[in-house]
Design a protein around this motif. Structure first.
Motif, mmCIF file in Angstrom:
data_model
loop_
_atom_site.group_PDB
_atom_site.id
_atom_site.type_symbol
_atom_site.label_atom_id
_atom_site.label_comp_id
_atom_site.label_asym_id
_atom_site.label_seq_id
_atom_site.Cartn_x
_atom_site.Cartn_y
_atom_site.Cartn_z
ATOM 1 N N SER A 59 0.781 -1.380 0.168
ATOM 2 C CA SER A 59 0.044 0.177 0.032
ATOM 3 C C SER A 59 0.804 1.265 0.037
ATOM 4 O O SER A 59 0.388 2.426 0.024
ATOM 5 C CB SER A 59 -1.073 -0.063 1.152
ATOM 6 O OG SER A 59 -0.403 0.030 2.413
ATOM 7 N N GLN A 60 2.169 1.154 0.179
ATOM 8 C CA GLN A 60 2.994 2.451 0.272
ATOM 9 C C GLN A 60 3.126 2.864 -1.058
ATOM 10 O O GLN A 60 3.436 2.187 -2.280
ATOM 11 C CB GLN A 60 4.533 1.940 0.849
ATOM 12 C CG GLN A 60 4.338 1.688 2.066
ATOM 13 C CD GLN A 60 5.631 1.357 2.733
ATOM 14 O OE1 GLN A 60 6.803 1.710 2.323
ATOM 15 N NE2 GLN A 60 5.640 0.705 4.030
ATOM 16 N N ASP A 61 3.314 4.323 -1.335
ATOM 17 C CA ASP A 61 3.491 4.874 -2.582
ATOM 18 C C ASP A 61 4.718 4.963 -3.249
ATOM 19 O O ASP A 61 4.681 4.749 -4.382
ATOM 20 C CB ASP A 61 3.213 6.424 -2.239
ATOM 21 C CG ASP A 61 1.791 7.003 -1.915
ATOM 22 O OD1 ASP A 61 0.595 6.112 -2.348
ATOM 23 O OD2 ASP A 61 1.450 7.713 -1.481
ATOM 24 N N ALA A 62 5.668 4.495 -2.403
ATOM 25 C CA ALA A 62 7.026 4.456 -2.641
ATOM 26 C C ALA A 62 7.141 3.077 -3.679
ATOM 27 O O ALA A 62 7.867 3.040 -4.605
ATOM 28 C CB ALA A 62 8.059 4.208 -1.781
ATOM 29 N N VAL A 63 6.412 2.141 -3.197
ATOM 30 C CA VAL A 63 6.356 0.752 -3.870
ATOM 31 C C VAL A 63 5.787 0.901 -5.152
ATOM 32 O O VAL A 63 6.171 0.482 -6.217
ATOM 33 C CB VAL A 63 5.731 -0.212 -3.095
ATOM 34 C CG1 VAL A 63 5.523 -1.596 -3.927
ATOM 35 C CG2 VAL A 63 6.674 -0.688 -1.692
ATOM 36 N N ARG A 64 4.743 1.688 -5.348
ATOM 37 C CA ARG A 64 3.942 1.796 -6.705
ATOM 38 C C ARG A 64 4.914 2.695 -7.380
ATOM 39 O O ARG A 64 4.990 2.316 -8.580
ATOM 40 C CB ARG A 64 2.390 2.581 -6.310
ATOM 41 C CG ARG A 64 1.450 1.989 -5.359
ATOM 42 C CD ARG A 64 0.344 2.589 -5.638
ATOM 43 N NE ARG A 64 -0.706 1.968 -4.796
ATOM 44 C CZ ARG A 64 -0.991 2.194 -3.497
ATOM 45 N NH1 ARG A 64 -0.432 3.455 -2.977
ATOM 46 N NH2 ARG A 64 -1.860 1.889 -2.794
ATOM 47 N N VAL A 65 5.420 3.661 -7.012
ATOM 48 C CA VAL A 65 6.217 4.556 -7.866
ATOM 49 C C VAL A 65 7.483 3.845 -8.305
ATOM 50 O O VAL A 65 7.706 3.832 -9.435
ATOM 51 C CB VAL A 65 6.925 5.870 -6.993
ATOM 52 C CG1 VAL A 65 7.733 6.522 -7.938
ATOM 53 C CG2 VAL A 65 5.569 6.842 -6.674
ATOM 54 N N GLY A 66 8.190 2.743 -7.401
ATOM 55 C CA GLY A 66 9.428 2.079 -7.814
ATOM 56 C C GLY A 66 8.843 1.066 -8.920
ATOM 57 O O GLY A 66 9.801 0.765 -10.012
ATOM 58 N N LEU A 67 7.835 0.776 -8.803
ATOM 59 C CA LEU A 67 7.243 -0.372 -9.688
ATOM 60 C C LEU A 67 6.885 0.279 -11.066
ATOM 61 O O LEU A 67 7.044 -0.292 -12.202
ATOM 62 C CB LEU A 67 6.090 -1.278 -9.241
ATOM 63 C CG LEU A 67 6.527 -2.240 -8.044
ATOM 64 C CD1 LEU A 67 5.333 -2.997 -7.492
ATOM 65 C CD2 LEU A 67 7.459 -3.252 -8.690
ATOM 66 N N ALA A 68 6.259 1.534 -10.964
ATOM 67 C CA ALA A 68 5.592 1.873 -12.215
ATOM 68 C C ALA A 68 6.990 2.772 -12.906
ATOM 69 O O ALA A 68 6.783 2.919 -14.388
ATOM 70 C CB ALA A 68 4.593 3.148 -11.868
ATOM 71 N N ASP A 69 7.953 2.951 -12.308
ATOM 72 C CA ASP A 69 9.044 3.958 -13.023
ATOM 73 C C ASP A 69 10.263 3.152 -12.732
ATOM 74 O O ASP A 69 11.018 2.963 -11.614
ATOM 75 C CB ASP A 69 9.245 5.193 -12.350
ATOM 76 C CG ASP A 69 10.260 5.908 -13.524
ATOM 77 O OD1 ASP A 69 10.997 5.750 -14.057
ATOM 78 O OD2 ASP A 69 10.257 7.299 -12.982
ATOM 79 N N VAL A 70 10.894 2.644 -13.938
ATOM 80 C CA VAL A 70 12.047 1.706 -13.761
ATOM 81 C C VAL A 70 13.270 2.420 -13.013
ATOM 82 O O VAL A 70 14.149 1.811 -12.416
ATOM 83 C CB VAL A 70 12.458 1.159 -15.295
ATOM 84 C CG1 VAL A 70 13.703 0.215 -15.248
ATOM 85 C CG2 VAL A 70 11.249 0.281 -15.856
ATOM 86 N N GLU A 71 13.463 3.696 -13.570
ATOM 87 C CA GLU A 71 14.531 4.575 -13.120
ATOM 88 C C GLU A 71 14.338 4.947 -11.711
ATOM 89 O O GLU A 71 15.407 5.068 -11.088
ATOM 90 C CB GLU A 71 14.424 6.046 -13.702
ATOM 91 C CG GLU A 71 14.854 5.721 -15.425
ATOM 92 C CD GLU A 71 14.684 7.279 -16.044
ATOM 93 O OE1 GLU A 71 14.569 8.240 -15.473
ATOM 94 O OE2 GLU A 71 15.124 7.034 -17.385
ATOM 95 N N ARG A 72 13.206 4.539 -11.171
ATOM 96 C CA ARG A 72 13.031 4.874 -9.605
ATOM 97 C C ARG A 72 12.869 3.523 -8.786
ATOM 98 O O ARG A 72 12.680 3.507 -7.801
ATOM 99 C CB ARG A 72 12.119 5.856 -9.286
ATOM 100 C CG ARG A 72 12.133 7.165 -10.174
ATOM 101 C CD ARG A 72 10.999 8.055 -9.873
ATOM 102 N NE ARG A 72 10.976 8.532 -8.448
ATOM 103 C CZ ARG A 72 10.182 9.445 -7.955
ATOM 104 N NH1 ARG A 72 9.141 9.874 -8.658
ATOM 105 N NH2 ARG A 72 10.243 9.730 -6.719
ATOM 106 N N GLN A 73 13.373 2.594 -9.358
ATOM 107 C CA GLN A 73 13.318 1.135 -8.747
ATOM 108 C C GLN A 73 14.185 1.022 -7.276
ATOM 109 O O GLN A 73 14.064 0.276 -6.489
ATOM 110 C CB GLN A 73 13.502 0.050 -9.665
ATOM 111 C CG GLN A 73 12.344 -0.252 -10.708
ATOM 112 C CD GLN A 73 12.837 -1.460 -11.627
ATOM 113 O OE1 GLN A 73 13.640 -1.918 -11.342
ATOM 114 N NE2 GLN A 73 11.716 -1.894 -12.406
ATOM 115 N N GLY A 74 15.200 2.047 -7.418
ATOM 116 C CA GLY A 74 16.028 1.956 -6.218
ATOM 117 C C GLY A 74 15.601 1.934 -4.950
ATOM 118 O O GLY A 74 15.956 1.737 -3.931
ATOM 119 N N ILE A 75 14.228 2.804 -5.034
ATOM 120 C CA ILE A 75 13.587 3.155 -3.544
ATOM 121 C C ILE A 75 12.934 1.835 -2.874
ATOM 122 O O ILE A 75 12.582 1.950 -1.924
ATOM 123 C CB ILE A 75 12.562 4.108 -3.806
ATOM 124 C CG1 ILE A 75 11.513 3.757 -4.778
ATOM 125 C CG2 ILE A 75 13.368 5.585 -4.020
ATOM 126 C CD1 ILE A 75 10.546 4.892 -4.740
#
Length: 535
Positions: A59-75
């Motif tokens: 449910s965390q936004d960071a997980v959604r962002v990391g899965l939606a944007d390949v460049e931000r998977q580091g989070i």
């Protein structure tokens, strides 16, 4: 070379070994049940917790962002590790929809594929269950991660590895060894106490010794020639050997049954149960005559039952009866010798007195009397043995002052050897019994014999002038073989009537008493009649 034989365990050792085995089995079952319950509780509790952890991460936004944007998977990695460390889970894994691992505590597993097994998480449903990921059994919770407009972005898997069997047993039953030690100690003490109690009841014998003793007893019991029967306090048969079964005609299943159920004769029942006491009790059963000796069994001051031994007297009685017949003939000859002696004295006196005409008259008189007596008997009884017996008994009766007569209606033709022998026994015993009954009863005492033959049976009736048998003793005289005479103290007396009944029943006939009259019936076969006609 001597073979090595392992020593046998004592009774206490056997009880202890058995109880230890039972204790180990019980504790093993307890451990298995406890581990199963612990596993079920672990899956229930940890499953809910792992599902909560996975849902929180998904449910965390960071997980959604990391899965939606390949460049931000580091989070994703810091987020997953933070959740793992806080929750205590063994691992928290985040994957894309292609099941490729994006985060893991072990960097070597990043890039690999997540094993989903039976999970339906890719279809949008959460799942909790057991898997074999990472080479070990683990409990995992799979939760889908959704983006905008409900698009599936990936999967969050939170898992915890199962503990080892030893650890689970220790957790489920933390004091199992203590329980085993306490139970073993109690079992040992109980085994010793129980074995002591049992050995007191078995007179200190071990099971092998008891088995050997029983086998030896059975072999000895069935090996002896005499009949042996054991009776308990309730009148039930506890043991009986083959000889006793044959003598008493008992069924094979007699042990365990009461004498009443076996239908034994009243006289035999009284002797076996101790109602009639004494040594060498004579019992007539069927066509056999037995002598019984009963010995009570006393255990700890109380009567536990009895053991009765028995012998078959049938053959012995037959031989004794022949001896009695011989003795009777001897007594008869003695009586006749006494009579002839007196007659010779008379003849000698007349000769000395030179009364020769009187001598001739006297000799003709006594010769005629003897001839008439013989002719009278032979005219009515064609069997020589029986006729000789009656002639001899007539002389014996005359000596004691009584009269022996044969009824005018008596008639008996020739008979076979076997029937002749039985008739001599029956008539001899009945006449002897009658002569004893009229002894010292006066000068007019008499004994009457009647014989007839009809329908392939010989009927003998002996009557006397004595007091007769009381009605209540009419059957007792045959069962007990007792005598009411003064000579009853002699253990050899009183068997004549019992022998008479034995001979009659063996032929299928009977003998009965009615006051001073005794009637015997002896059936015979056609072959015995033919044998008599030929002789």
């Amino acid at each position: 070379m001597r073979r090595f034989t392992a020593p046998r365990l004592s009774l206490a050792g056997q009880f202890l070994a058995l109880q230890l085995v039972l204790i180990v089995v019980v504790l093993t079952v307890i451990a298995v049940v406890s581990v199963a319950q612990s596993n079920a509780e672990f899956r229930r509790t940890e499953g809910r917790r792992l599902l909560s952890v996975a849902e929180t991460v998904a449910s965390q936004d960071a997980v959604r962002v990391g899965l939606a944007d390949v460049e931000r998977q580091g989070i994703l990695q810091p987020t997953a590790e933070s959740a793992r460390s806080v929750s205590g889970a063994s691992y928290v894994v985040i994957t894309g929809t292609d099941r490729r691992v994006l985060t893991d505590a072990d960097p070597r597993r990043i890039g690999g594929l997540l094993e989903l097994g039976d999970s339906g998480v890719l279809s949008g449903r959460s799942w909790v269950g057991s898997t074999q990921a990472r080479g070990r059994s683990a409990l995992e919770a799979h939760v889908p991660v959704f983006g905008e407009r409900g698009r599936l972005l990936g999967v969050v898997a939170a898992g915890r590895e199962y503990r080892g069997l030893g650890e689970r047993i220790a957790t489920a039953t933390p004091h199992l060894l203590v329980y085993l030690g306490i139970a073993s100690a109690l079992g040992a003490v109980g085994s010793v106490l129980l074995s002591r109690r049992i050995k007191r009841q078995t007179l200190g014998l071990e099971p092998e010794e008891i088995t050997a003793l029983v086998e030896h007893r059975e072999a000895m019991l069935h090996g002896i020639k005499e009949g042996v029967i054991g009776i308990d306090r309730q009148g039930s048969v506890t043991l009986v050997n083959d000889t006793a079964v044959d003598l008493l005609r008992l069924p094979p299943d007699a042990p365990g049954r009461r004498l009443d159920q076996l239908g034994v004769e009243p006289r035999l029942h009284d002797v076996l149960t101790g109602r009639v006491r004494g040594r060498d009790q004579v019992v007539v059963t069927g066509d056999r005559m037995l002598t019984l000796n009963r010995m009570p069994l006393v255990t700890r001051g109380a009567t536990a039952g009895s053991v009765t031994t028995m012998r078959d007297l049938t053959e012995l009685v037959a031989l004794r009866n022949e001896l009695e017949t011989t003795r009777s003939a001897t007594d008869t000859l003695r009586a006749q010798a006494h009579e002839f002696h007196n007659q010779l004295h008379v003849i000698a006196g007349l000769v000395e007195l030179e009364e020769y005409p009187e001598v001739a008259r006297y000799v003709r008189g006594i010769s005629g009397t003897h001839a008439r007596r013989t002719a009278e008997v032979m005219a009515k009884v064609a069997d020589p043995s029986l006729a000789a017996l009656l002639i001899a008994k007539s002389s014996l009766a005359a000596e004691q002052g009584a009269t022996l007569r044969i009824t005018d209606a008596s008639s008996l033709g020739p008979v076979g050897e076997s029937l002749s022998s039985d008739l001599v026994t029956v008539v001899g015993n009945l006449v002897d019994n009658a002569l004893d009954a009229v002894r010292d009863t006066g000068p007019d005492s008499w004994v009457e014999v009647a014989m007839s033959e009809r329908k392939r049976e010989v009927r003998v009736r002996v009557r006397d002038s004595g007091p007769g048998v009381a009605p209540e003793l009419a059957e007792e005289v045959f069962r007990h073989g007792f005598t009411t005479k003064a000579a009853a103290r002699d253990s050899q007396r009183g068997l004549g009537l019992a022998i008479t009944r034995l001979v009659c029943t063996r032929r299928g006939g009977d003998v009965s008493a009615d006051g001073a009259a005794f009637t015997a019936v002896l059936p015979f076969t056609a072959s015995e009649r033919a044998e008599g006609d030929e002789s």
